[in-house]
Enzyme design. Structure first.
Site, PDB file in Angstrom:
ATOM      1  CG  HIS A 273      26.074  -6.341  22.644  1.00 51.16           C
ATOM      2  ND1 HIS A 273      24.812  -5.810  22.623  1.00 51.16           N
ATOM      3  CD2 HIS A 273      26.259  -6.791  23.908  1.00 51.16           C
ATOM      4  CE1 HIS A 273      24.255  -5.944  23.806  1.00 51.16           C
ATOM      5  NE2 HIS A 273      25.115  -6.533  24.612  1.00 51.16           N
TER       6      HIS A 273
ATOM      7  CB  SER B 106      24.162  -5.336  27.376  1.00 48.09           C
ATOM      8  OG  SER B 106      23.762  -6.625  27.053  1.00 48.09           O
TER       9      SER B 106
END
Ligand SMILES: *[C@@H]1O[C@H](CO)[C@@H](O)[C@H](O)[C@H]1NC(C)=O
Ligand SMILES: *[C@@H]1O[C@H](CO)[C@@H](O)[C@H](O)[C@H]1NC(C)=O
Ligand SMILES: *[C@@H]1O[C@H](CO)[C@@H](O)[C@H](O)[C@H]1NC(C)=O
Ligand SMILES: *[C@@H]1O[C@H](CO)[C@@H](O)[C@H](O)[C@H]1NC(C)=O
Ligand SMILES: *[C@@H]1O[C@H](CO)[C@@H](O)[C@H](O)[C@H]1NC(C)=O
Ligand SMILES: *[C@@H]1O[C@H](CO)[C@@H](O)[C@H](O)[C@H]1NC(C)=O
Ligand SMILES: *[C@@H]1O[C@H](CO)[C@@H](O)[C@H](O)[C@H]1NC(C)=O
Ligand SMILES: CC(=O)N[C@H]1CO[C@H](CO)[C@@H](O)[C@@H]1O
Length: 416
Positions: free
Chosen positions: A394, A195
């Site tokens: 995620h 990320s």
């Protein structure tokens, strides 16, 4: 009229955001009281590494602007020939820390894990890599739990928190990388980012091309640079970004604010998980989350960052660009010599060692944004891997039950 209403709502939200009546109320334990405390909840990164039979080292890296970053190294006692082990640097994402790579499951590796899925290589990437003969370094970005020291500033100084990931690109990353190369006598290292950890490496490669020789390879998990398509409630922070910039300081959203968002975004059953800002922002998949381990995840996450850093992501959602922090026209003029912040020009990246790993159910690294990223990159990708599980989210890269099945074997492949 509508404008005024919007304004009042925004004011209310800001008030709720700031007024933190219950900072110490630990929501994470509220519903875990019947379950006995997991030992990993009381351990820090070093203690977790030691508890799994490895040795841990803490190194302090001082950046050019005075931040003292605490980074961790996993030393495998079964490895006698240390000298030529390849260094690999694992870089956490927004609100993460070095523990991201070692707390997923209590099992050391696949042989302990086979009850769950025999094809797994193990579920804690830090230990998987160490057992596969890599010299594993875990970084901590400025402002998180392990990196709150500074040569002159204290965390109670507002100035300490005047940073965004721009400074992680300009100072943290190069300092950490140069430090590891010096310590290990290597001229290159492997880098795995998650990320924000990918965003800052794209930023570094775009602004300091000499690092394209040094970073070999760059494995980007849930790659983030362009964020205009994100589905996450972090969208709300886009509207709040001016307020956040004004508030400054450490990013400490009040419990009330988080609950308000959770009510907006999560169905009743799942509000408890949503009460953690990380899960709220990045989404989760019930099937991939070990519910009895939430207490461990909740004590280590969120780790700190600055309000400005979150505001920065908010700005990118609004501007559909990948560029530096927007201080406002006048200050931009002084700092950048132009009214709008300069872009990170990803088309100038010339590294041919980039591997992208992404998925379809990611609220933050949305597939549309990943495609924009791919268009921007003019270099051929070394690997382009879509996780073969349509529900992969995620956080599953770090907390997914099957991270050792779907993602980590691919990482080992790429490294070999
Ligand atoms: C090192 O090897 C011993 C003996 O095989 C084993 O019990 C131990 O778990 C290993 N440690 C690590 C960290 O792999
Ligand atoms: C798992 O750890 C055991 C020791 O705990 C070790 O003997 C074995 O080789 C490891 N397996 C893998 C796949 O790393
Ligand atoms: C382990 O995961 C793989 C990949 O999805 C799957 O094909 C396999 O059936 C799973 N095995 C077990 C025992 O659950
Ligand atoms: C700050 O630095 C001191 C030593 O200089 C160290 O003992 C302490 O752990 C550091 N704290 C953090 C959060 O890095
Ligand atoms: C690194 O290389 C230098 C010069 O080749 C050597 O003197 C030094 O001992 C090496 N250090 C390590 C940690 O291997
Ligand atoms: C990328 O650019 C840097 C700096 O201009 C240069 O040193 C390097 O050789 C280039 N790498 C490739 C693969 O073209
Ligand atoms: C889930 O977490 C609990 C608590 O830490 C642990 O006992 C259990 O073994 C974990 N299960 C898996 C599959 O990792
Ligand atoms: C925050 C949260 O989800 N709290 C719940 C804890 O469990 C009780 C009953 O078991 C619920 O009433 C709470 O809402």
């Amino acid at each position: 009229m509508a404008k005024i209403c919007d304004f009042i709502v925004l004011l209310l939200v800001i008030l709720i955001f700031i007024i933190n009546e219950s900072i110490s109320a630990d929501i994470s334990h509220e519903n875990c009281s019947e379950v006995s405390l997991d030992p990993d909840e009381e351990r820090n990164a070093i203690q977790i590494i030691n508890s799994r039979g490895f040795k841990a080292e803490t190194h302090f890296v001082i950046t050019k602007d005075g931040y003292i970053l605490g980074i961790h190294r996993i030393v495998n006692p079964n490895n006698t020939v240390d000298a030529n082990r390849r260094p690999v640097l694992l870089q956490h994402g927004l609100l993460g820390s070095s523990t991201d790579w070692i707390i997923n499951s209590p099992f050391l590796n696949a042989s302990d894990y086979h009850m769950h899925n025999s094809t797994s290589v193990g579920n804690n990437l830090g230990f998987v890599l160490s057992q596969n003969n890599f010299d594993v370094w875990l970084s901590n970005s400025r402002g998180n739990t392990y990196s709150t020291n500074h040569t002159t500033l204290k965390t109670r100084d507002k100035k300490f928190w005047k940073f965004t990931f721009d400074e992680m690109i300009a100072y943290d990353l190069p300092s950490i990388i140069d430090y590891i190369l010096k310590q290990t006598n290597h001229s290159s290292l492997a880098y795995i980012g998650h990320s924000q950890g990918t965003a800052i490496m794209f930023g570094l490669l775009a602004s300091r091309p000499e690092y394209s020789q040094i970073i070999d390879p760059f494995i980007a998990l849930a790659p983030v640079a362009y964020v205009s398509h994100i589905k996450s409630p972090i969208r709300y922070f886009a509207e709040l970004s001016s307020a956040l910039r004004f508030i400054g300081g450490e990013f400490l959203p009040s419990d009330k604010f988080v609950r308000l968002l959770a009510e907006e975004f999560c169905d009743k059953r799942l509000r408890f998980i949503c009460s953690n800002i990380l899960f709220l922002m990045s989404g989760f998949d019930e099937n991939q989350l070990n519910m009895t381990r939430l207490g461990v995840y909740f004590t280590h996450t969120p780790s700190g960052t600055s309000s400005w850093n979150v505001a920065h992501f908010g700005q990118l959602v609004e501007s559909s660009t990948y560029r530096k922090f927007d201080f406002g026209k006048d200050e931009n003029e002084i700092i950048y010599g132009q009214k709008t912040p300069p872009d990170y020009d990803l088309s100038s990246i010339n590294s041919t060692k980039i591997a992208l790993i992404y998925s379809l159910n990611d609220w933050l690294a949305d597939i549309n944004d990943v495609n924009v990223l791919k268009q921007q990159l003019k270099v051929p990708l070394m690997y382009d891997y879509l996780v073969p599980n349509n529900k992969w989210t995620h956080v599953d890269y770090i907390f997914g039950k099957d991270a050792g099945v779907y993602v980590y074997p691919k990482i080992l492949d790429i490294l070999k």
